[in-house]
Scaffold this active site. Sequence first.
Site, PDB file in Angstrom:
ATOM      1  N   ARG A  64     -16.486 -16.555  -3.734  1.00 16.99           N
ATOM      2  CA  ARG A  64     -15.195 -15.992  -4.123  1.00 16.99           C
ATOM      3  C   ARG A  64     -14.893 -14.703  -3.358  1.00 16.99           C
ATOM      4  O   ARG A  64     -13.762 -14.457  -2.942  1.00 16.99           O
ATOM      5  CB  ARG A  64     -15.179 -15.730  -5.631  1.00 16.99           C
ATOM      6  N   HIS A  68     -11.553 -14.060  -1.139  1.00 13.48           N
ATOM      7  CA  HIS A  68     -10.662 -12.927  -1.394  1.00 13.48           C
ATOM      8  C   HIS A  68     -10.608 -11.978  -0.205  1.00 13.48           C
ATOM      9  O   HIS A  68      -9.602 -11.283  -0.010  1.00 13.48           O
ATOM     10  CB  HIS A  68     -11.104 -12.184  -2.654  1.00 13.48           C
ATOM     11  N   ASN A  96      -8.294  -8.681  -8.175  1.00 11.43           N
ATOM     12  CA  ASN A  96      -9.713  -8.467  -7.920  1.00 11.43           C
ATOM     13  C   ASN A  96     -10.476  -7.721  -8.999  1.00 11.43           C
ATOM     14  O   ASN A  96     -11.682  -7.947  -9.179  1.00 11.43           O
ATOM     15  CB  ASN A  96      -9.897  -7.697  -6.604  1.00 11.43           C
ATOM     16  N   HIS A 195     -14.521 -24.367  -6.863  1.00 10.64           N
ATOM     17  CA  HIS A 195     -14.543 -24.144  -8.308  1.00 10.64           C
ATOM     18  C   HIS A 195     -15.556 -25.030  -9.015  1.00 10.64           C
ATOM     19  O   HIS A 195     -15.779 -24.879 -10.221  1.00 10.64           O
ATOM     20  CB  HIS A 195     -13.150 -24.362  -8.895  1.00 10.64           C
TER      21      HIS A 195
END
Length: 319
Positions: A64, A68, A96, A195
């Site tokens: 992740r 990001h 975040n 995911h």
Amino acid sequence: MGFSSTYFFYVISLIWLLTFVSNTNAQLTPTFYARTCPKLHSIVRATMAKAIANDPRMGASILRLHFHDCFVNGCDASVLLEDTPTFQGEKNSYANQNSLRGFKLMDNIKRNVESICKNTVSCADILTLAAREAVVLLGGPTWKVPLGRRDSRTASISAANTNLPPPTADLATLISLFAAKNLSPRDMTALSGAHTIGWARCATFRSHVYNDNANATFVASKRSICPPIGGDDNVAPLDMITPNRFDNGYFKSLMAQQGLLHSDQVLYSGGSQDPWVRLYSKSNRALSKDFAAAMVKMGNISPLTGFNGEIRRHCRFVN
């Protein structure tokens, strides 16, 4: 200065100019550190293996972090920068501040790399490699990681607030945000397969389990974790079948109307991505192939190379 001296000076200047241009526009390559840090891959792998053995969720956290990072001004490790009295990083953006973890692990990997290859490997490259190792260690595919990124000296909290897909996004919004990064709808759906090893906070899925028409049994189980008020930090797996293994369980969950986030379930809701969800739910091989290709593509979003950026000595601060 004679003709020969002038000619020599011209040739040297031309060589320097060509070298500068070449380095400034350098292409990423898997062999970038083959001579300068040949143990890089093994260092990252060993550190990630120890971390995931202690906490399997850390694999999803690093993956992740990489996502990001790349979606905000490119894969430049800007997401790792701390706020200072004169600098605002991206960690405290809306997208975040309550969803990212793994910063201490990144410090640990960087420290281990620096002990062998001082001032050589960028935090951006370390994060990209760590994301690959996270997937592999949890049973997913491997791929060659192009390297040669440098670290940014800047960050953008405004871009972090606008470029990252929110958990409430509809399908059109998701497609648009990924298209802005030159990622196709197919890339988007394959990357969403990350995911399969992720977890989410109640605050991100509350509206979905209370307002959307999802699987009744699934909704009841998630409401027990996520009450209408409070419990924002309670967590649930994005893949109920195999939450700590990288496989196609996430896509099977979507087909059963058990997507934890609204932005998950819209991938299988009678829209354009239904065929890809069906394919990945049936074939781990197809998922692995497309996910690996999409990860390389995402890792190539606007990297800093050559004389741009820097090699940070500490991932949290510019030099």
